[in-house]
Design an enzyme around this catalytic site. Sequence first.
Site, PDB file in Angstrom:
ATOM      1  N   ARG A 173       0.856  -0.984  -0.041  1.00  0.00           N
ATOM      2  CA  ARG A 173      -0.003   0.022   0.079  1.00  0.00           C
ATOM      3  C   ARG A 173       0.885   1.149  -0.072  1.00  0.00           C
ATOM      4  O   ARG A 173       1.821   1.398   0.607  1.00  0.00           O
ATOM      5  CB  ARG A 173      -0.972  -0.044   1.241  1.00  0.00           C
ATOM      6  CG  ARG A 173      -2.028  -1.101   1.157  1.00  0.00           C
ATOM      7  CD  ARG A 173      -3.139  -0.747  -0.019  1.00  0.00           C
ATOM      8  NE  ARG A 173      -4.001  -1.582  -0.057  1.00  0.00           N
ATOM      9  CZ  ARG A 173      -4.160  -2.744  -0.886  1.00  0.00           C
ATOM     10  NH1 ARG A 173      -3.109  -2.930  -1.756  1.00  0.00           N
ATOM     11  NH2 ARG A 173      -5.249  -3.605  -0.942  1.00  0.00           N
TER      12      ARG A 173
ATOM     13  N   GLU B  69      -3.313   7.310  -6.555  1.00  0.00           N
ATOM     14  CA  GLU B  69      -3.372   6.533  -7.991  1.00  0.00           C
ATOM     15  C   GLU B  69      -4.418   6.892  -8.760  1.00  0.00           C
ATOM     16  O   GLU B  69      -5.791   7.090  -8.139  1.00  0.00           O
ATOM     17  CB  GLU B  69      -3.314   5.005  -7.564  1.00  0.00           C
ATOM     18  CG  GLU B  69      -2.186   4.636  -6.707  1.00  0.00           C
ATOM     19  CD  GLU B  69      -2.316   3.071  -6.597  1.00  0.00           C
ATOM     20  OE1 GLU B  69      -3.156   2.379  -6.699  1.00  0.00           O
ATOM     21  OE2 GLU B  69      -1.129   2.553  -6.134  1.00  0.00           O
TER      22      GLU B  69
ATOM     23  N   HIS C 206       0.687  -0.316 -10.180  1.00  0.00           N
ATOM     24  CA  HIS C 206      -0.145  -1.422  -9.358  1.00  0.00           C
ATOM     25  C   HIS C 206      -0.630  -2.177 -10.149  1.00  0.00           C
ATOM     26  O   HIS C 206      -1.872  -2.767 -10.225  1.00  0.00           O
ATOM     27  CB  HIS C 206      -1.458  -0.324  -8.971  1.00  0.00           C
ATOM     28  CG  HIS C 206      -1.860  -1.075  -7.493  1.00  0.00           C
ATOM     29  ND1 HIS C 206      -2.626  -0.338  -6.667  1.00  0.00           N
ATOM     30  CD2 HIS C 206      -1.829  -2.226  -7.070  1.00  0.00           C
ATOM     31  CE1 HIS C 206      -2.960  -1.064  -5.815  1.00  0.00           C
ATOM     32  NE2 HIS C 206      -2.766  -2.512  -5.973  1.00  0.00           N
TER      33      HIS C 206
END
Length: 315
Positions: free
Chosen positions: A233, A262, A281
């Site tokens: 994270r 993000e 990601h």
Amino acid sequence: MNGDEPGTILVAPHHFPDLNREHALADELDYELVAAADVDAFRAGLPDAEIVMVTPYARLTAEEFPIMKKCRAVIRYGMGYDNIDVGAATKAGIPVAIVPGTASEEVASHAFAMGVALARRLPTGDAAIRDFGWAGVIGYDTPVLSQLEVGVVGLGRIGQHVARMYSAVGARVRGYDPFIADGPVELGSLGSVLENSDIVSLHLPLNDDTRHLVDEDVLARMRKGTVIVNVSRGGLIDEEALAAALKSGHIAGAGIDTFSQEPVAAENALRSAPHTILTPHIAWRSNRSTGALQDGAVERARLALTGRPLIDLVN
């Protein structure tokens, strides 16, 4: 189905290739599948949704749960749920289920690949050639893999995979996990693992205790030349402080797949920081993981809609 009108299964904004599995579930149980095009459409669909299927691209805050009067369950694609206010869900009587374990190997291999590439100074060598330079002193400061000291912070499924991968190349691996007393690798205190490793690999959830776990002070206490990898994270690391430590040369490299915001903001200091591998990601992705993730989410939605006990609840 509730009453004469079909109930709704709401899917948050997503990047899946398709929603064939979700549509099949809706057809099977006579529900309407609503795929939200954006976060505004997602929020607009919440009052009528009996199942809410959440991706990383939407949030459920304390403000949303009071309007979710028909909701029977929230299903989070994946195992991280820091974008869901679980306390508010519990107060509203709405169960929240996650889908863990569908991409443990993928995430672990991504972290391992980043760590080894950075330890071997691959991005620095690549940048030198692209800048019309050559080898200089690149690589003189890194140990061979069998002499690396690796710190794995968080020894869940993924952390244990990572520990095994580094052990397989002969590295000395130590781990920290507050919930494990007798781990698969040598255990140490958090401070010791962070401050005495050539590679630090983070595998923790994001909560009040772990937010900015790696901050300016921790970075300063790390070994000069440490490599940091985060595929968990984004909020675990103070990104401004990390960028400064990379630019000063105290931290030798950073592999980052998850960010505090993000998509990554244009002004994020890591964009211009040297010696980095930045990925959007995607550590969890492979030619099998997306389908496995969707299958797991659909199965949990089916359990909720057919009155059977949910699995992998977080509340």
